[in-house]
Design an enzyme around this catalytic site. Structure first.
Site, PDB file in Angstrom:
ATOM      1  N   HIS A 145       4.987  -9.470   3.744  1.00  0.00           N
ATOM      2  CA  HIS A 145       5.942  -9.888   3.086  1.00  0.00           C
ATOM      3  C   HIS A 145       5.285  -9.958   1.386  1.00  0.00           C
ATOM      4  O   HIS A 145       3.419 -10.264   1.498  1.00  0.00           O
ATOM      5  CB  HIS A 145       6.157 -11.615   3.712  1.00  0.00           C
ATOM      6  CG  HIS A 145       5.420 -12.573   3.318  1.00  0.00           C
ATOM      7  ND1 HIS A 145       4.917 -13.181   2.592  1.00  0.00           N
ATOM      8  CD2 HIS A 145       4.275 -12.993   4.508  1.00  0.00           C
ATOM      9  CE1 HIS A 145       4.123 -14.130   2.512  1.00  0.00           C
ATOM     10  NE2 HIS A 145       3.791 -13.942   3.967  1.00  0.00           N
ATOM     11  N   CYS A 146       6.066 -10.003   0.499  1.00  0.00           N
ATOM     12  CA  CYS A 146       5.100 -11.100  -0.629  1.00  0.00           C
ATOM     13  C   CYS A 146       6.124 -11.789  -1.700  1.00  0.00           C
ATOM     14  O   CYS A 146       6.666 -12.576  -0.431  1.00  0.00           O
ATOM     15  CB  CYS A 146       4.753  -9.636  -1.728  1.00  0.00           C
ATOM     16  SG  CYS A 146       6.265  -9.047  -2.063  1.00  0.00           S
ATOM     17  N   ARG A 147       6.201 -12.070  -2.692  1.00  0.00           N
ATOM     18  CA  ARG A 147       6.357 -13.115  -3.055  1.00  0.00           C
ATOM     19  C   ARG A 147       7.972 -12.869  -3.093  1.00  0.00           C
ATOM     20  O   ARG A 147       8.957 -13.456  -3.501  1.00  0.00           O
ATOM     21  CB  ARG A 147       6.901 -12.813  -4.958  1.00  0.00           C
ATOM     22  CG  ARG A 147       7.478 -14.202  -4.962  1.00  0.00           C
ATOM     23  CD  ARG A 147       6.284 -14.303  -7.169  1.00  0.00           C
ATOM     24  NE  ARG A 147       7.643 -14.517  -7.900  1.00  0.00           N
ATOM     25  CZ  ARG A 147       8.532 -13.708  -8.636  1.00  0.00           C
ATOM     26  NH1 ARG A 147       8.443 -12.698  -8.420  1.00  0.00           N
ATOM     27  NH2 ARG A 147       9.481 -14.093  -9.089  1.00  0.00           N
TER      28      ARG A 147
END
Length: 100
Positions: free
Chosen positions: A62-64
């Site tokens: 995941h990221c932003r």
């Protein structure tokens, strides 16, 4: 293959066994994180050898927003990892779904 924030929350709540990676930068991770291992996107190529033992494991990245984790997903898939999942909407969607 992607994973939604609700599917991820179920996995975390059930304490399922999977590799969980956050590809954001240090300052983003310090501000808010979901407990994943931090490997910034720029370092993902260098981390492939460390992740080698997990080629057959489920990996959730995941990221932003889902953009950088999508790139990391592509890199790992191209490197032969079989079950890499990108968190759709990333931390932004997580906060929207679960912050009161």
């Amino acid at each position: 293959m992607d994973i939604t924030v609700h599917e991820l929350k179920q996995k975390l709540d059930a304490k399922e066994d999977f590799v969980f990676i956050d590809v954001r930068e240090n300052h983003e991770y310090e501000e808010f994180n979901l407990g994943a291992k931090l490997i910034p996107l720029g370092d993902i190529m260098d981390a492939i050898s460390d992740l080698e033992a997990h080629k057959e494991s489920e990996i959730v990245i995941h990221c932003r927003s889902g953009q950088r984790s999508g790139m990391a997903q592509h890199i790992l898939t191209e490197a032969g990892f079989k079950n890499v999942r990108n968190l759709t909407g990333g931390v932004l969607e997580w906060k929207e779904a679960f912050s009161s």
